[in-house]
Design a protein around this motif. Structure first.
Motif, PDB file in Angstrom:
ATOM      1  N   GLY A 159       0.799  -1.214   0.000  1.00  0.00           N
ATOM      2  CA  GLY A 159       0.000   0.000   0.000  1.00  0.00           C
ATOM      3  C   GLY A 159       0.834   1.266   0.000  1.00  0.00           C
ATOM      4  N   HIS A 160       2.003   1.214   0.646  1.00  0.00           N
ATOM      5  CA  HIS A 160       2.903   2.365   0.688  1.00  0.00           C
ATOM      6  C   HIS A 160       3.706   2.518  -0.602  1.00  0.00           C
ATOM      7  CE1 HIS A 160       2.084   2.304   5.020  1.00  0.00           C
ATOM      8  NE2 HIS A 160       2.666   3.485   5.102  1.00  0.00           N
ATOM      9  N   LEU A 161       4.129   1.397  -1.175  1.00  0.00           N
ATOM     10  CA  LEU A 161       5.107   1.453  -2.268  1.00  0.00           C
ATOM     11  C   LEU A 161       4.537   1.252  -3.663  1.00  0.00           C
ATOM     12  CD1 LEU A 161       8.123  -0.516  -0.707  1.00  0.00           C
ATOM     13  CD2 LEU A 161       7.812   1.961  -0.867  1.00  0.00           C
ATOM     14  N   LYS A 162       3.259   0.926  -3.797  1.00  0.00           N
ATOM     15  CA  LYS A 162       2.738   0.541  -5.115  1.00  0.00           C
ATOM     16  C   LYS A 162       2.801   1.676  -6.129  1.00  0.00           C
ATOM     17  CE  LYS A 162      -2.115   1.263  -3.750  1.00  0.00           C
ATOM     18  NZ  LYS A 162      -3.421   0.573  -3.611  1.00  0.00           N
ATOM     19  N   TYR A 163       2.842   2.923  -5.685  1.00  0.00           N
ATOM     20  CA  TYR A 163       2.905   4.036  -6.637  1.00  0.00           C
ATOM     21  C   TYR A 163       4.339   4.336  -7.088  1.00  0.00           C
ATOM     22  CZ  TYR A 163      -1.816   4.639  -4.912  1.00  0.00           C
ATOM     23  OH  TYR A 163      -3.132   4.417  -4.556  1.00  0.00           O
ATOM     24  N   GLU A 164       5.296   3.526  -6.655  1.00  0.00           N
ATOM     25  CA  GLU A 164       6.689   3.716  -7.073  1.00  0.00           C
ATOM     26  C   GLU A 164       6.972   3.081  -8.430  1.00  0.00           C
ATOM     27  OE1 GLU A 164       9.071   5.632  -5.276  1.00  0.00           O
ATOM     28  OE2 GLU A 164       7.100   6.157  -4.484  1.00  0.00           O
ATOM     29  N   SER A 165       6.054   2.253  -8.928  1.00  0.00           N
ATOM     30  CA  SER A 165       6.270   1.579 -10.207  1.00  0.00           C
ATOM     31  C   SER A 165       6.300   2.583 -11.355  1.00  0.00           C
ATOM     32  CB  SER A 165       5.164   0.557 -10.461  1.00  0.00           C
ATOM     33  OG  SER A 165       5.252  -0.513  -9.552  1.00  0.00           O
ATOM     34  N   GLY A 166       7.329   2.492 -12.188  1.00  0.00           N
ATOM     35  CA  GLY A 166       7.435   3.367 -13.348  1.00  0.00           C
ATOM     36  C   GLY A 166       8.876   3.768 -13.621  1.00  0.00           C
ATOM     37  N   GLY A 167       9.043   4.737 -14.515  1.00  0.00           N
ATOM     38  CA  GLY A 167      10.373   5.205 -14.894  1.00  0.00           C
ATOM     39  C   GLY A 167      10.873   6.307 -13.970  1.00  0.00           C
ATOM     40  N   HIS A 168      12.077   6.144 -13.456  1.00  0.00           N
ATOM     41  CA  HIS A 168      12.700   7.126 -12.562  1.00  0.00           C
ATOM     42  C   HIS A 168      13.913   7.721 -13.287  1.00  0.00           C
ATOM     43  CE1 HIS A 168      10.689   5.808  -8.646  1.00  0.00           C
ATOM     44  NE2 HIS A 168      10.224   4.981  -9.571  1.00  0.00           N
ATOM     45  N   ARG A 169      13.918   9.038 -13.459  1.00  0.00           N
ATOM     46  CA  ARG A 169      14.985   9.717 -14.208  1.00  0.00           C
ATOM     47  C   ARG A 169      15.875  10.501 -13.242  1.00  0.00           C
ATOM     48  NH1 ARG A 169      13.524  14.369 -18.571  1.00  0.00           N
ATOM     49  NH2 ARG A 169      12.894  15.406 -16.649  1.00  0.00           N
ATOM     50  N   VAL A 170      17.171  10.424 -13.473  1.00  0.00           N
ATOM     51  CA  VAL A 170      18.123  11.155 -12.640  1.00  0.00           C
ATOM     52  C   VAL A 170      18.929  12.119 -13.503  1.00  0.00           C
ATOM     53  CG1 VAL A 170      19.899   9.339 -12.848  1.00  0.00           C
ATOM     54  CG2 VAL A 170      19.987  10.962 -10.939  1.00  0.00           C
ATOM     55  N   GLN A 171      19.141  13.319 -12.985  1.00  0.00           N
ATOM     56  CA  GLN A 171      19.969  14.339 -13.633  1.00  0.00           C
ATOM     57  C   GLN A 171      21.061  14.745 -12.650  1.00  0.00           C
ATOM     58  OE1 GLN A 171      16.756  17.115 -14.397  1.00  0.00           O
ATOM     59  NE2 GLN A 171      16.636  16.524 -16.550  1.00  0.00           N
ATOM     60  N   ARG A 172      22.310  14.437 -12.995  1.00  0.00           N
ATOM     61  CA  ARG A 172      23.422  14.790 -12.109  1.00  0.00           C
ATOM     62  C   ARG A 172      24.734  14.660 -12.862  1.00  0.00           C
ATOM     63  NH1 ARG A 172      23.251   9.664  -7.889  1.00  0.00           N
ATOM     64  NH2 ARG A 172      23.686   7.985  -9.378  1.00  0.00           N
ATOM     65  N   VAL A 173      25.806  15.120 -12.223  1.00  0.00           N
ATOM     66  CA  VAL A 173      27.143  15.017 -12.789  1.00  0.00           C
ATOM     67  C   VAL A 173      27.750  13.694 -12.311  1.00  0.00           C
ATOM     68  CG1 VAL A 173      29.444  16.031 -12.952  1.00  0.00           C
ATOM     69  CG2 VAL A 173      27.436  17.519 -12.753  1.00  0.00           C
ATOM     70  N   PRO A 174      27.963  12.722 -13.205  1.00  0.00           N
ATOM     71  CA  PRO A 174      28.533  11.439 -12.781  1.00  0.00           C
ATOM     72  C   PRO A 174      29.942  11.602 -12.221  1.00  0.00           C
ATOM     73  CG  PRO A 174      27.601  11.306 -15.004  1.00  0.00           C
ATOM     74  CD  PRO A 174      27.684  12.756 -14.639  1.00  0.00           C
ATOM     75  N   ALA A 175      30.325  10.663 -11.367  1.00  0.00           N
ATOM     76  CA  ALA A 175      31.665  10.690 -10.787  1.00  0.00           C
ATOM     77  C   ALA A 175      32.735  10.547 -11.855  1.00  0.00           C
ATOM     78  CB  ALA A 175      31.805   9.575  -9.749  1.00  0.00           C
ATOM     79  N   THR A 176      32.400   9.926 -12.980  1.00  0.00           N
ATOM     80  CA  THR A 176      33.374   9.708 -14.059  1.00  0.00           C
ATOM     81  C   THR A 176      33.432  10.889 -15.035  1.00  0.00           C
ATOM     82  OG1 THR A 176      31.631   8.554 -15.299  1.00  0.00           O
ATOM     83  CG2 THR A 176      33.096   7.205 -13.949  1.00  0.00           C
TER      84      THR A 176
END
Length: 359
Positions: A173-190
């Protein structure tokens, strides 16, 4: 209170009378399973009807206070009673609206959490690791237990794919809305020139089936492979084919488990994951038939296919489904996911309430 809600409450009053009659029937009492099911429903319906009756009483009190107000000597007392009755009526109406919402019977179930790296190569795999850490820490805050079922590590850290089982009160019930695409924008360590990269992962949250409702798997439809587990585990891991991979031939769905030294236990866990995936597949197909839009669609892993964006340079999290923006990304990635979860649940409840009132 709107007429549609009153009609719903009237149906619950009638249902309570039916349940009282059924639970007094000796034939029903002899069926232990059926009796338990009806008893649980009786508890829920009784709670709703009890509030409905209190609401009706306070409406009568409010009407009586209005009549008293015409007497100058009783005006102050009437005003006080009217204010008290109205405050309780508002509270009861809100409680009744929530109780009348359709319930997902899976909300109380444990869940399988699947995270897969998508677009973005190594950075996507690193982000998959960050997401697992976020959900694990959130689970710890909730007092839940997390068990990694299988993991495919990437070369620079993180995961190409990881599956975990989360057990506790109200996990799905808490986590079911987490399903889907998650996008991240950041400067990679490499990244040597400080450029911001965009990567993506997909998350799927599947309710663990109830044993009484679990999908029946035909052995003829299954291919079971054993292999040597990879990763930590010492010499035992290298010598024993304890890891298990099960393929459901009609659908092509695959589940595997390698976290236990026992092949038997790994097989049982992999079967549980496969059953959950088949059940979720059936659920999604049913939703597709019933609704034009599938908000729980699991994304393809493409950058443009997203439910949420994690922007590290700005410290910002945005959930695109409900237009929620929070500038507390550090705390969220450290497991403080509750503000996001509550907002998503509240938005869904608002949708259900609107549908209830229309209906």
């Amino acid at each position: 209170m709107k007429p549609a809600l009153r009609q719903q409450l009237d149906r619950y009053v009638r249902r309570l009378a039916e349940l009282d009659s059924l639970l007094a029937d000796p034939a029903v009492m002899r069926d232990a399973g059926g009796f338990r099911t009806l008893s649980r429903e009786h508890v829920e319906v009784s709670g709703i009807v009890e509030r409905q009756r209190r609401h009706a009483q306070r409406e009568r009190d409010l009407s009586a206070a209005a009549e008293m107000a015409s007497d100058p000597e009783l005006a102050d007392m009437a005003a006080e009673e009217a204010a008290s009755a109205q405050a309780e009526l508002d509270r009861l109406a809100a409680e009744l609206q929530r109780l009348l919402l359709p319930r997902d019977p899976d909300d109380a179930r444990p869940a399988f959490l699947e995270i897969r790296a998508g677009t973005g190569g190594d950075e996507s795999a690193l982000f998959a690791g960050d997401l697992l850490r976020m959900y694990t820490r959130y689970a710890e805050r909730q007092g839940w237990r997390v068990e990694v079922m299988s993991a495919s590590d990437s070369e620079l850290g993180g995961y190409k794919e990881v599956v975990a089982r989360i057990e506790g009160d109200g996990v799905f019930g808490h986590l079911k809305y987490e399903s889907g695409g998650h996008r991240v924008q950041r400067v990679p360590a490499t990244e040597t020139q400080g450029r911001i990269h965009t990567s993506a992962c997909t998350v799927a949250v599947l309710a663990e089936p109830d044993e009484a409702q679990e999908v029946t798997l035909n052995p003829a439809d299954l291919r079971i492979d054993t292999y040597r587990a990879s990763g930590a585990g010492g010499q035992h891991v290298n010598k024993t084919d304890s890891a298990v991979r099960i393929t459901h031939l009609p659908t092509g769905l695959v589940a595997e488990c390698q976290d236990d030294r026992s092949q038997h236990r790994n097989k049982a866990k992999a079967m549980a994951v496969l059953a959950a995936r088949l059940r979720d597949k059936d659920r999604l197909e049913r939703q597709a038939r019933e609704a034009a839009t599938r908000k729980s669609l699991i994304g393809s892993g493409d950058r443009s296919d997203r439910i949420r964006t994690y922007n590290f340079p700005q410290g910002r999290l945005t959930d695109h489904r409900i237009n929620l923006t929070l500038y507390q990304l550090g705390a969220i990635m450290d497991g403080d996911l509750e503000p996001v979860v509550k907002a998503l649940v509240a938005a869904r409840e608002a949708e259900l309430l609107a549908e209830l009132e229309i209906g």
